[in-house]
Design an enzyme around this catalytic site. Structure first.
Site, short mmCIF file in Angstrom:
data_model
loop_
_atom_site.label_atom_id
_atom_site.label_comp_id
_atom_site.label_asym_id
_atom_site.label_seq_id
_atom_site.Cartn_x
_atom_site.Cartn_y
_atom_site.Cartn_z
N ASP A 1 0.85 -1.20 0.00
CA ASP A 1 0.00 0.00 0.00
C ASP A 1 0.88 1.24 0.00
O ASP A 1 2.04 1.20 0.44
CB ASP A 1 -0.89 0.04 1.25
CG ASP A 1 -1.91 -1.08 1.26
OD1 ASP A 1 -2.17 -1.65 0.19
OD2 ASP A 1 -2.41 -1.39 2.35
N1 URA Z 1 -1.36 -5.81 3.95
C1 URA Z 1 -1.84 -4.54 3.93
O1 URA Z 1 -2.88 -4.26 4.49
N2 URA Z 1 -1.13 -3.63 3.26
C2 URA Z 1 0.04 -3.87 2.65
O2 URA Z 1 0.66 -2.98 2.08
C3 URA Z 1 0.54 -5.18 2.69
C4 URA Z 1 -0.19 -6.14 3.35
#
Ligand code: URA
Length: 231
Positions: A102
Site C-alpha cells: 500500500d
Molecule cells: N497488507 C496490507 O494491508 N497492506 C500492505 O501494504 C501489505 C499487506
C-alpha cells in the site's frame, strides 16, 4: 541485438552517452574497437568491453528496495509518485513489482524484469510467507493467535489461510501471512478490532529487508537470496 541497444541495456547509460562511447573508440567487441552502432552482437556469446572492462550481460535484474511511505507500488501513475522515481538506472528494462505494498506501507519490495520469477512468488500455489511489523490501535484480543491460526474471515467473506501473530510490545506486533490479498493485514486486524497505524514488510520467504538500506534505497539481490526465492 544491435550494439547500441546492447550498450544501453547493460550500462544503463542513456543513448547519447552510449553513442559517445562508440565515437570515442572506447568500445571493443571480441577485442576489436568497434564504432558502428548497428553492429550485431550475440548477447551471451560475444564479449563487449568499455574502456577494457568487460560489460557483463545480465538477462534479468533483481532488486530489493526499502519502500518509502507515500510512494505507490506501480510502474506509472498520472497523479502520484511511484517507487520507480527512486530508481534512476535500468531505464531500458521493463521492471515490475513483485507483490505490491500500500502507499502508506514501508519496507521490503522486490523489483525485477523476470516474469517467471514474479509469477513464482505471487502465484497462490506457492504460498510464500511474508512477515510484517505492525503498529496498531485498539485492544489486542486474548485469543488473537488462535483466530489467526484458524484463518481470519475478511469483510467480504473470504477466509484467509492460516497466519501467525506475535505481540512485541504494547501496541506493536509481527504478523506472517501466506497470501497477498488487497489490504490483507489491515483487514485481518480490523476483523479482530485492531486498527493498523503503521505497516512495514520485513521479509519475503527467507529474504529479510536489508536494514542498511535507507527509505527509498535499493540494491541487487545476492545470489543466495535469489536462489532461496526461486526454490
Ligand atoms: N497488507 C496490507 O494491508 N497492506 C500492505 O501494504 C501489505 C499487506
Amino acid at each position: 541485438m544491435k550494439l547500441i541497444k546492447y550498450l544501453e541495456f547493460v550500462t544503463s547509460a542513456d543513448l547519447k552517452t552510449c553513442e559517445r562511447y562508440l565515437k570515442e573508440k572506447r568500445i571493443k567487441v571480441n577485442g576489436i574497437i568497434t564504432v558502428k552502432p548497428n553492429t550485431v552482437v550475440k548477447e551471451l556469446k560475444d564479449q563487449v568491453m568499455l574502456d577494457n572492462e568487460v560489460l557483463e550481460y545480465e538477462e534479468y535484474i533483481y532488486l530489493m528496495m526499502n519502500k518509502r511511505s507515500g510512494y505507490v507500488s506501480a510502474t506509472e501513475d498520472n497523479f502520484q509518485v511511484t517507487v520507480f522515481e527512486d530508481i534512476k538506472e535500468f531505464k531500458k528494462r521493463p521492471l515490475r513489482i513483485v507483490g505490491r505494498l500500500d502507499k502508506d506501507t514501508e519496507g521490503l519490495l522486490l523489483i525485477t524484469d523476470d516474469g517467471d520469477f514474479i509469477h513464482h512468488l505471487t502465484s497462490p500455489k506457492h504460498n510464500v510467507n511474508k512477515t510484517y511489523f505492525v503498529g496498531f490501535e485498539g485492544v489486542y484480543p486474548e485469543n488473537v493467535e488462535e483466530l489467526f491460526k484458524e484463518g481470519i474471515t475478511l469483510d467480504d467473506g473470504y477466509k484467509c489461510l492460516p497466519a501467525s501473530i506475535k505481540r512485541i510490545k504494547n501496541s506493536k506486533c509481527e504478523i506472517t501471512i501466506q497470501e497477498g490479498k488487497f489490504h490483507q493485514i489491515k483487514r485481518m486486524c480490523a476483523a479482530c478490532g485492531m486498527k493498523v497505524t503503521y505497516l512495514k514488510r520485513l521479509s519475503i520467504g527467507d529474504v529479510k529487508l536489508d536494514e542498511s538500506l535507507n527509505s527509498g534505497e535499493y540494491r541487487r539481490l545476492t545470489k543466495e537470496e535469489l536462489e532461496s526465492l526461486k526454490k
